[in-house]
Motif scaffolding. Sequence first.
Motif, PDB file in Angstrom:
ATOM      1  N   SER A 101     -17.721 -19.868 -12.031  1.00 13.51           N
ATOM      2  CA  SER A 101     -17.114 -18.750 -13.247  1.00 13.51           C
ATOM      3  C   SER A 101     -15.936 -18.299 -12.377  1.00 13.51           C
ATOM      4  O   SER A 101     -15.823 -17.961 -11.210  1.00 13.51           O
ATOM      5  CB  SER A 101     -18.062 -17.506 -13.215  1.00 13.51           C
ATOM      6  N   ASP A 155     -21.024 -23.127 -21.310  1.00 16.01           N
ATOM      7  CA  ASP A 155     -19.985 -23.147 -22.446  1.00 16.01           C
ATOM      8  C   ASP A 155     -19.135 -21.991 -22.528  1.00 16.01           C
ATOM      9  O   ASP A 155     -18.138 -21.872 -23.357  1.00 16.01           O
ATOM     10  CB  ASP A 155     -20.372 -23.552 -23.756  1.00 16.01           C
ATOM     11  N   PHE A 156     -19.281 -20.875 -21.744  1.00 16.62           N
ATOM     12  CA  PHE A 156     -18.426 -19.822 -21.689  1.00 16.62           C
ATOM     13  C   PHE A 156     -16.908 -20.482 -21.057  1.00 16.62           C
ATOM     14  O   PHE A 156     -17.080 -21.154 -20.273  1.00 16.62           O
ATOM     15  CB  PHE A 156     -18.971 -18.729 -20.773  1.00 16.62           C
ATOM     16  N   ALA A 157     -16.062 -19.562 -21.680  1.00 16.91           N
ATOM     17  CA  ALA A 157     -14.748 -20.003 -21.328  1.00 16.91           C
ATOM     18  C   ALA A 157     -14.346 -19.869 -19.736  1.00 16.91           C
ATOM     19  O   ALA A 157     -13.584 -20.424 -19.241  1.00 16.91           O
ATOM     20  CB  ALA A 157     -13.678 -19.244 -22.083  1.00 16.91           C
ATOM     21  N   ASP A 158     -14.991 -19.013 -19.195  1.00 19.57           N
ATOM     22  CA  ASP A 158     -14.445 -18.783 -17.762  1.00 19.57           C
ATOM     23  C   ASP A 158     -15.420 -19.639 -16.810  1.00 19.57           C
ATOM     24  O   ASP A 158     -15.327 -19.603 -15.408  1.00 19.57           O
ATOM     25  CB  ASP A 158     -14.968 -17.188 -17.207  1.00 19.57           C
ATOM     26  N   TYR A 168     -24.730 -20.410 -20.209  1.00 16.76           N
ATOM     27  CA  TYR A 168     -23.606 -19.978 -19.821  1.00 16.76           C
ATOM     28  C   TYR A 168     -22.365 -21.263 -19.679  1.00 16.76           C
ATOM     29  O   TYR A 168     -21.362 -20.975 -19.607  1.00 16.76           O
ATOM     30  CB  TYR A 168     -23.466 -18.849 -18.626  1.00 16.76           C
TER      31      TYR A 168
END
Length: 171
Positions: A67, A136-139, A134
């Motif tokens: 992340s 595919d979360f952008a971060d 998580y």
Amino acid sequence: MPPSPQTPRRTDPIRATDEDARGIARTLLTEARTAALAVLDPATGAPFVSRVAFGLGPAGEALTLVSDLAVHARALRADPRVSLLLGEPGPKGDPLVHPRLTLAATAAFVAADAPERSALRVAWLGHHPKAALYIDFADFHFVRFEIGRGHLNAGFGKAYALDANDLKLTS
């Protein structure tokens, strides 16, 4: 001055790399689900170590998923040189007799729109199914490690220096 017969000779503690050593190292690579990741803190230049998820991509490449919020992600962007430690102590005995592998590598972020991201995602979730929450979360970003060399400690008196070819899982 040559050593006297009573003076023990100093010997190199690193053994010649053989197929057994390569096999142990490759097993550590394929079975590891976490690693200790050492980076250089960009704010201080001091070493910083954290535990990260670890896995292999479809071509046998070493990976992690990080992340942007993590200190080690910022450090990887500032200086891609890393060291990874793989291997866990067994349930019994002295933890230092269990095999462990230290890798010297260079980190490279995989672009979110890279064609291989889909295959990395599938491989990652095969080993880390809870990451589906998580991934595919952008971060979150995949980081590929290009391994330069390794040091295998396979137990007491069993140290080996390995090069990148010794650690390749596929040809």
